[in-house]
Scaffold this active site. Structure first.
Site, PDB file in Angstrom:
ATOM      1  N   ASP A   1      -1.845  -5.382  -2.609  1.00  0.00           N
ATOM      2  CA  ASP A   1      -2.722  -4.401  -3.264  1.00  0.00           C
ATOM      3  C   ASP A   1      -2.381  -4.303  -4.759  1.00  0.00           C
ATOM      4  O   ASP A   1      -3.267  -4.354  -5.617  1.00  0.00           O
ATOM      5  CB  ASP A   1      -2.571  -3.042  -2.572  1.00  0.00           C
ATOM      6  CG  ASP A   1      -3.427  -1.968  -3.213  1.00  0.00           C
ATOM      7  OD1 ASP A   1      -4.648  -1.977  -3.004  1.00  0.00           O
ATOM      8  OD2 ASP A   1      -2.868  -1.138  -3.959  1.00  0.00           O
TER       9      ASP A   1
ATOM     10  N   VAL B   1     -12.708   7.377   0.863  1.00  0.00           N
ATOM     11  CA  VAL B   1     -13.235   7.458  -0.511  1.00  0.00           C
ATOM     12  C   VAL B   1     -14.733   7.783  -0.499  1.00  0.00           C
ATOM     13  O   VAL B   1     -15.225   8.560  -1.331  1.00  0.00           O
ATOM     14  CB  VAL B   1     -12.958   6.148  -1.296  1.00  0.00           C
ATOM     15  CG1 VAL B   1     -13.494   6.250  -2.720  1.00  0.00           C
ATOM     16  CG2 VAL B   1     -11.455   5.858  -1.331  1.00  0.00           C
TER      17      VAL B   1
ATOM     18  N   GLY C   1      -6.386   4.576  -9.121  1.00  0.00           N
ATOM     19  CA  GLY C   1      -6.975   5.783  -8.513  1.00  0.00           C
ATOM     20  C   GLY C   1      -7.647   6.662  -9.555  1.00  0.00           C
ATOM     21  O   GLY C   1      -8.616   6.254 -10.199  1.00  0.00           O
TER      22      GLY C   1
ATOM     23  N   LYS D   1      -4.578  -5.433  -8.247  1.00  0.00           N
ATOM     24  CA  LYS D   1      -4.776  -4.550  -9.415  1.00  0.00           C
ATOM     25  C   LYS D   1      -4.269  -5.202 -10.698  1.00  0.00           C
ATOM     26  O   LYS D   1      -4.904  -5.086 -11.744  1.00  0.00           O
ATOM     27  CB  LYS D   1      -4.101  -3.198  -9.145  1.00  0.00           C
ATOM     28  CG  LYS D   1      -4.819  -2.429  -8.026  1.00  0.00           C
ATOM     29  CD  LYS D   1      -3.996  -1.275  -7.515  1.00  0.00           C
ATOM     30  CE  LYS D   1      -4.734  -0.496  -6.433  1.00  0.00           C
ATOM     31  NZ  LYS D   1      -3.873   0.456  -5.723  1.00  0.00           N
TER      32      LYS D   1
END
Ligand code: HSE
Length: 410
Positions: free
Chosen positions: A196, A12, A129, A200
């Site tokens: 993960d 990233v 994302g 979120k």
């Protein structure tokens, strides 16, 4: 002129630098001021890299440089990211991040530090994302009482499930490709065990309901027990199996966040979200529902959200936005998932239809190609999850799988 520091030069981080210089002219126009990247922090060396002169191994270079007012944290993990980010915010430098673990575990604390120091802690890239979801939830949907959110929040697992169904690829091979494409976490356990997605849904829950939801408070199941047979039964039932992170407001005012694989019927848009794409449904009292869809992982899609936050932070210099929530000292506002009313798909070997009828009454039987004679698969009626657990023990065969059915409201 505002100078930027990028903390971390991995997938990233390198995407952020690449995208910034690719679109620098229009980015500066949108920010309304000159911007440039002054530092890239990484412990590794990158000999021959075009941005080698910007590389540093010392956070002090960034902390002590008053020209640096914007920091992009794209290192991942809580340590040392938390100390680095805290140190930046305490010096009045705005921080934007893609680090969902950091926001999910330390968000309330960092948001408070940003507010106290008149700067911003922005995290659009932490969830979904490339998909705009944090800003829309906080701003565009602000008039609503949010009643629920349900989403496919992890690109890696959605990619794996899609490959398993469409190409009969085995789990390990699909995961390897996801890693090569830069979708998976450094330790992919966080993807496949649902951690993960859990981070979120914690971030979305905290933002939507105003109180910090910590990952430890959320029931979380990943996709490791899902088999190709379950995927086939999901298809014959009229949907697909997906890893869903969701939260809903309960009648007593509590909220129920949860992460688990679920059968999603084809009438629900989420069942059609494939590959590395994420999809997020938001339910509210004025909107009914809106859906957000896009690439949930990857270098440039995530960099897109990071650079957009940099632009926003540059525009808001000297002010602190209200995109924050309160810390929470206990989890009394979180409902027990065992009390929720759900329906389950069950696959069993050697179970008799009599024992199924005795335990569950009327069920919907499912079938699949090459179904062994000894195998039964069915969808049980809705009931509280703890009642379902008790009834499942009454089956006279071996339970091979049990997956929740997602209702249309998540
Ligand atoms: N490993 C994460 C995913 C990356 O697959 O969705 C984006 O947060």
């Amino acid at each position: 002129m505002a100078k930027i520091a990028v903390l971390g030069y991995g997938v990233v981080g390198s995407g952020t630098v690449e995208l910034f210089y690719k679109n620098k002219e229009s980015i500066i126009k949108k920010a309304g001021k000159e911007l440039d990247i002054k530092y890239i922090l990484d412990i590794r060396d990158f000999p021959g890299n075009p941005y080698e002169s910007k590389l540093t191994k010392s956070i002090d270079d960034i902390w002590n440089d008053d020209e640096v007012t914007l920091v992009a944290e794209v290192m991942g993990g809580v340590n040392p990211a938390f100390d680095f980010v805290k140190g930046c915010l305490e010096r009045g430098k705005s921080v934007v991040t893609s680090n969902k673990e950091l926001v999910a575990k330390k968000g309330a604390e960092l948001l408070k530090i940003a507010e106290r120091n008149g700067c911003n802690f922005l995290f659009e890239a932490s969830t979904g994302g490339a998909i705009p979801i944090i800003r829309p939830l906080h701003q565009c949907l602000a008039a609503n009482t949010i009643t629920g959110i349900a989403g496919i929040l992890n690109g890696t697992t959605n990619f794996i499930l899609t490959k398993m169904v469409d190409e009969q690829m085995d789990f390990g091979e699909a995961l390897k490709i996801a890693q090569q494409l830069g979708y998976a976490e450094k330790d992919p356990t966080a993807d496949i065990e649902g951690h993960d997605a859990c981070r979120k849904i914690c971030i979305l829950s905290s933002l939507a309901f105003g109180k910090h939801v910590y990952p430890d408070w959320v029931h979380c199941e990943g996709i490791t027990r899902i088999t190709p047979e379950d995927a086939l039964y999901a298809e014959s039932w009229g949907g697909a199996v997906k890893l869903i992170g969701s939260v809903k407001r309960m009648e007593d005012g509590k909220i129920l966040p949860i992460v688990r694989p679920a059968f999603v019927c084809s009438a629900n848009q989420l069942s059609h979200v494939s590959d590395v794409f994420n999809g997020i449904m938001v339910y509210g009292d004025a909107i009914d529902q809106v859906m957000f869809y896009g690439r949930g992982a990857g270098k440039l899609p995530t960099a897109s959200a990071i650079v957009a936050d940099i632009i926003d932070a540059a525009k808001m210099n000297g002010t602190s936005v209200s995109q924050r929530w309160e810390d929470s000292s206990d989890n009394s506002f979180i409902a027990d998932y065992k009390d929720d009313v759900v329906s389950f798909y069950v696959r069993a070997d050697g179970a008799s239809k009599e024992s199924v009828a005795k335990a569950f009454g009327d069920v919907e039987y499912l079938s699949r190609e090459n179904q062994p004679e000894s195998e039964l698969a069915f969808v049980a009626p809705e009931m509280a999850e703890r009642d379902f657990d008790a009834k499942l023990k009454l089956l006279d065969g071996k339970v091979l799988g049990a997956v929740r059915i997602l209702n249309l409201e998540g």
